[in-house]
Scaffold this motif. Structure first.
Motif, PDB file in Angstrom:
ATOM      1  N   ALA A  90      14.660 -28.588 -43.009  1.00 40.58           N
ATOM      2  CA  ALA A  90      13.766 -28.116 -41.949  1.00 40.58           C
ATOM      3  C   ALA A  90      12.983 -29.272 -41.341  1.00 40.58           C
ATOM      4  CB  ALA A  90      12.806 -27.065 -42.510  1.00 40.58           C
ATOM      5  N   THR A  91      12.496 -30.160 -42.187  1.00 38.82           N
ATOM      6  CA  THR A  91      11.688 -31.288 -41.720  1.00 38.82           C
ATOM      7  C   THR A  91      12.525 -32.335 -40.983  1.00 38.82           C
ATOM      8  OG1 THR A  91      10.113 -30.975 -43.540  1.00 38.82           O
ATOM      9  CG2 THR A  91      10.139 -33.137 -42.455  1.00 38.82           C
ATOM     10  N   LEU A  92      13.624 -32.744 -41.600  1.00 35.67           N
ATOM     11  CA  LEU A  92      14.460 -33.789 -40.997  1.00 35.67           C
ATOM     12  C   LEU A  92      15.141 -33.312 -39.716  1.00 35.67           C
ATOM     13  CD1 LEU A  92      16.204 -35.283 -44.169  1.00 35.67           C
ATOM     14  CD2 LEU A  92      14.269 -36.217 -42.914  1.00 35.67           C
ATOM     15  N   GLU A  93      15.717 -32.122 -39.759  1.00 35.31           N
ATOM     16  CA  GLU A  93      16.445 -31.607 -38.597  1.00 35.31           C
ATOM     17  C   GLU A  93      15.508 -31.400 -37.412  1.00 35.31           C
ATOM     18  OE1 GLU A  93      19.783 -28.543 -39.089  1.00 35.31           O
ATOM     19  OE2 GLU A  93      18.166 -27.393 -38.179  1.00 35.31           O
ATOM     20  N   ALA A  94      14.300 -30.901 -37.679  1.00 38.16           N
ATOM     21  CA  ALA A  94      13.334 -30.681 -36.605  1.00 38.16           C
ATOM     22  C   ALA A  94      12.939 -31.999 -35.955  1.00 38.16           C
ATOM     23  CB  ALA A  94      12.100 -29.970 -37.160  1.00 38.16           C
ATOM     24  N   ASN A  95      12.729 -33.025 -36.771  1.00 36.02           N
ATOM     25  CA  ASN A  95      12.356 -34.322 -36.228  1.00 36.02           C
ATOM     26  C   ASN A  95      13.489 -34.930 -35.406  1.00 36.02           C
ATOM     27  OD1 ASN A  95      12.170 -37.505 -36.557  1.00 36.02           O
ATOM     28  ND2 ASN A  95      10.094 -36.688 -36.746  1.00 36.02           N
ATOM     29  N   ALA A  96      14.716 -34.824 -35.925  1.00 34.86           N
ATOM     30  CA  ALA A  96      15.870 -35.352 -35.199  1.00 34.86           C
ATOM     31  C   ALA A  96      16.069 -34.615 -33.877  1.00 34.86           C
ATOM     32  CB  ALA A  96      17.122 -35.238 -36.063  1.00 34.86           C
ATOM     33  N   THR A  97      15.836 -33.306 -33.881  1.00 40.02           N
ATOM     34  CA  THR A  97      15.963 -32.504 -32.655  1.00 40.02           C
ATOM     35  C   THR A  97      14.919 -32.917 -31.628  1.00 40.02           C
ATOM     36  OG1 THR A  97      16.884 -30.609 -33.860  1.00 40.02           O
ATOM     37  CG2 THR A  97      15.882 -30.152 -31.715  1.00 40.02           C
ATOM     38  N   ALA A  98      13.703 -33.121 -32.090  1.00 45.52           N
ATOM     39  CA  ALA A  98      12.623 -33.531 -31.180  1.00 45.52           C
ATOM     40  C   ALA A  98      12.916 -34.894 -30.552  1.00 45.52           C
ATOM     41  CB  ALA A  98      11.297 -33.570 -31.933  1.00 45.52           C
ATOM     42  N   PHE A 138      25.816 -25.745 -33.632  1.00 46.91           N
ATOM     43  CA  PHE A 138      24.726 -25.582 -32.676  1.00 46.91           C
ATOM     44  C   PHE A 138      23.661 -26.651 -32.891  1.00 46.91           C
ATOM     45  CE2 PHE A 138      20.487 -24.054 -31.675  1.00 46.91           C
ATOM     46  CZ  PHE A 138      20.624 -23.631 -30.353  1.00 46.91           C
ATOM     47  N   HIS A 139      23.204 -26.771 -34.131  1.00 47.04           N
ATOM     48  CA  HIS A 139      22.137 -27.727 -34.409  1.00 47.04           C
ATOM     49  C   HIS A 139      22.617 -29.170 -34.273  1.00 47.04           C
ATOM     50  CE1 HIS A 139      18.863 -25.041 -35.410  1.00 47.04           C
ATOM     51  NE2 HIS A 139      19.733 -24.271 -36.048  1.00 47.04           N
ATOM     52  N   SER A 140      23.906 -29.380 -34.533  1.00 48.40           N
ATOM     53  CA  SER A 140      24.462 -30.724 -34.347  1.00 48.40           C
ATOM     54  C   SER A 140      24.352 -31.170 -32.897  1.00 48.40           C
ATOM     55  CB  SER A 140      25.928 -30.766 -34.788  1.00 48.40           C
ATOM     56  OG  SER A 140      26.056 -30.606 -36.171  1.00 48.40           O
ATOM     57  N   VAL A 141      24.575 -30.233 -31.972  1.00 47.48           N
ATOM     58  CA  VAL A 141      24.438 -30.555 -30.547  1.00 47.48           C
ATOM     59  C   VAL A 141      22.989 -30.925 -30.239  1.00 47.48           C
ATOM     60  CG1 VAL A 141      24.562 -29.650 -28.195  1.00 47.48           C
ATOM     61  CG2 VAL A 141      26.359 -29.074 -29.832  1.00 47.48           C
ATOM     62  N   LEU A 142      22.052 -30.159 -30.800  1.00 44.91           N
ATOM     63  CA  LEU A 142      20.646 -30.379 -30.483  1.00 44.91           C
ATOM     64  C   LEU A 142      20.126 -31.734 -30.960  1.00 44.91           C
ATOM     65  CD1 LEU A 142      20.690 -27.484 -29.510  1.00 44.91           C
ATOM     66  CD2 LEU A 142      18.566 -27.067 -30.756  1.00 44.91           C
ATOM     67  N   PHE A 143      20.601 -32.219 -32.101  1.00 39.58           N
ATOM     68  CA  PHE A 143      20.093 -33.514 -32.541  1.00 39.58           C
ATOM     69  C   PHE A 143      21.114 -34.644 -32.356  1.00 39.58           C
ATOM     70  CE2 PHE A 143      21.618 -31.902 -36.768  1.00 39.58           C
ATOM     71  CZ  PHE A 143      22.477 -32.937 -37.106  1.00 39.58           C
ATOM     72  N   SER A 144      22.178 -34.353 -31.601  1.00 37.11           N
ATOM     73  CA  SER A 144      23.265 -35.333 -31.430  1.00 37.11           C
ATOM     74  C   SER A 144      22.823 -36.624 -30.760  1.00 37.11           C
ATOM     75  CB  SER A 144      24.411 -34.709 -30.620  1.00 37.11           C
ATOM     76  OG  SER A 144      23.976 -34.370 -29.310  1.00 37.11           O
ATOM     77  N   LYS A 145      21.789 -36.564 -29.930  1.00 37.73           N
ATOM     78  CA  LYS A 145      21.370 -37.754 -29.189  1.00 37.73           C
ATOM     79  C   LYS A 145      20.082 -38.368 -29.727  1.00 37.73           C
ATOM     80  CE  LYS A 145      24.024 -36.764 -25.060  1.00 37.73           C
ATOM     81  NZ  LYS A 145      24.039 -36.502 -23.594  1.00 37.73           N
ATOM     82  N   CYS A 146      19.769 -38.021 -30.965  1.00 41.56           N
ATOM     83  CA  CYS A 146      18.635 -38.656 -31.634  1.00 41.56           C
ATOM     84  C   CYS A 146      18.941 -40.151 -31.753  1.00 41.56           C
ATOM     85  CB  CYS A 146      18.426 -38.045 -33.020  1.00 41.56           C
ATOM     86  SG  CYS A 146      17.229 -38.922 -34.045  1.00 41.56           S
ATOM     87  N   PRO A 147      18.066 -41.024 -31.280  1.00 39.84           N
ATOM     88  CA  PRO A 147      18.346 -42.461 -31.319  1.00 39.84           C
ATOM     89  C   PRO A 147      18.290 -43.060 -32.731  1.00 39.84           C
ATOM     90  CG  PRO A 147      16.144 -42.056 -30.471  1.00 39.84           C
ATOM     91  CD  PRO A 147      16.800 -40.726 -30.585  1.00 39.84           C
ATOM     92  N   ASN A 148      17.748 -42.305 -33.671  1.00 39.03           N
ATOM     93  CA  ASN A 148      17.642 -42.780 -35.055  1.00 39.03           C
ATOM     94  C   ASN A 148      18.880 -42.324 -35.831  1.00 39.03           C
ATOM     95  OD1 ASN A 148      16.996 -43.197 -37.785  1.00 39.03           O
ATOM     96  ND2 ASN A 148      14.813 -42.877 -37.425  1.00 39.03           N
ATOM     97  N   ASN A 153      22.057 -39.120 -40.163  1.00 35.76           N
ATOM     98  CA  ASN A 153      22.848 -39.171 -41.389  1.00 35.76           C
ATOM     99  C   ASN A 153      22.140 -38.463 -42.544  1.00 35.76           C
ATOM    100  OD1 ASN A 153      24.902 -40.631 -40.152  1.00 35.76           O
ATOM    101  ND2 ASN A 153      24.039 -42.613 -40.732  1.00 35.76           N
ATOM    102  N   LEU A 154      20.824 -38.579 -42.581  1.00 34.95           N
ATOM    103  CA  LEU A 154      20.061 -37.897 -43.625  1.00 34.95           C
ATOM    104  C   LEU A 154      20.150 -36.387 -43.485  1.00 34.95           C
ATOM    105  CD1 LEU A 154      16.837 -40.128 -43.772  1.00 34.95           C
ATOM    106  CD2 LEU A 154      18.525 -39.826 -45.600  1.00 34.95           C
ATOM    107  N   VAL A 155      20.136 -35.904 -42.252  1.00 33.61           N
ATOM    108  CA  VAL A 155      20.284 -34.467 -42.019  1.00 33.61           C
ATOM    109  C   VAL A 155      21.629 -33.987 -42.558  1.00 33.61           C
ATOM    110  CG1 VAL A 155      20.463 -32.624 -40.305  1.00 33.61           C
ATOM    111  CG2 VAL A 155      18.779 -34.443 -39.999  1.00 33.61           C
ATOM    112  N   VAL A 156      22.689 -34.680 -42.223  1.00 31.80           N
ATOM    113  CA  VAL A 156      24.029 -34.298 -42.668  1.00 31.80           C
ATOM    114  C   VAL A 156      24.120 -34.353 -44.189  1.00 31.80           C
ATOM    115  CG1 VAL A 156      26.475 -34.905 -42.624  1.00 31.80           C
ATOM    116  CG2 VAL A 156      25.127 -35.014 -40.523  1.00 31.80           C
ATOM    117  N   ASP A 157      23.514 -35.354 -44.801  1.00 35.62           N
ATOM    118  CA  ASP A 157      23.511 -35.453 -46.267  1.00 35.62           C
ATOM    119  C   ASP A 157      22.827 -34.241 -46.896  1.00 35.62           C
ATOM    120  OD1 ASP A 157      24.841 -37.857 -46.237  1.00 35.62           O
ATOM    121  OD2 ASP A 157      23.037 -39.087 -46.482  1.00 35.62           O
TER     122      ASP A 157
END
Length: 220
Positions: A90-98, A138-148, A153-157
């Motif tokens: 929840a924490t990592l994915e939300a940050n990557a999405t933002a 769906f969520h992969s699309v939302l954080f796909s352009k995260c510059p970090n 990679n941490l989200v996927v792990d």
């Protein structure tokens, strides 16, 4: 016995890690299954050394448990570990999405909406695993352009950690499925409107935590 074809370009320990973790994820190696290093090494056609390194990495990730005088085995299901993994996701994915939101274009949004529509039309009771797979897309699309890249990679792990504990959370809380797709649309609308990243992160994190809360209420 025919040795499995391992991908080129990776270290032997990484190949062993990928191979063993996939066996665990798909439940070919069930929780409690004893991991005999020599047997795995022979099956992979490598020495024991890279297998041992892979086992140590899996142990560090909580997927393998090592007991003195017993050896390594697949970690048995731990409810609290599952809850912790959900909270981390929840924490990592939300940050990557933002971080990704400002870089998403109309094509990305359309792709996410198309996936969300497929989720709405799916019979969750008959195919919760497919719903979960689409949810990941769906969520992969939302954080796909995260510059970090490391964040992604941490989200996927952490997704892999969740899959170890539960192939599909929605199998246990099917009533959450349609509510989840409505929240997806809310996220997309916020991104389209250019909402503040901090607010997008807050909404995205709450989206995941609501699924966790629903699961805990039903299973505790």
């Amino acid at each position: 016995m025919t040795e499995p074809a391992l991908p080129a370009g990776e270290s032997k320990s990484q190949q062993a890690y990928n191979w063993i973790s996939e066996k665990i994820r798909t439940r070919e190696y069930e929780p409690g299954y004893r991991l005999v290093l020599a047997t795995i090494a022979e099956e992979l056609g490598v020495s024991v050394v890279p297998v041992r390194e892979a086992i140590r990495q899996l142990e560090a990730e909580g997927m393998v448990t090592y007991e003195r005088n017993v050896g390594a085995s697949v970690t048995t299901y731990n409810r609290e570990a599952y809850y912790e993994s959900m909270d981390i996701v929840a924490t990592l994915e939300a940050n990557a999405t933002a971080q990704s939101a400002q870089y998403l274009d109309a094509e990305d949004i359309a792709r996410a909406r198309e996936i969300n529509q497929r989720m709405r039309e799916l019979d969750i009771l008959h195919d919760p695993e497919e719903f979960t797979q689409l949810n990941k897309e769906f969520h992969s699309v939302l954080f796909s352009k995260c510059p970090n890249e490391r964040m992604k990679n941490l989200v996927v792990d952490q997704w892999k950690q969740l899959e170890y504990h539960r192939v599909s959370t929605f199998r246990y809380v099917p009533e959450r499925a349609q509510e989840s797709t409505r929240e997806h649309e809310q996220l997309l609308s916020l991104i389209e409107a250019g909402a503040e990243p901090a607010y997008i992160e807050k909404v995205a994190r709450q989206h995941r935590l609501t699924t966790l809360s629903t699961y805990r209420k039903k299973n505790d």
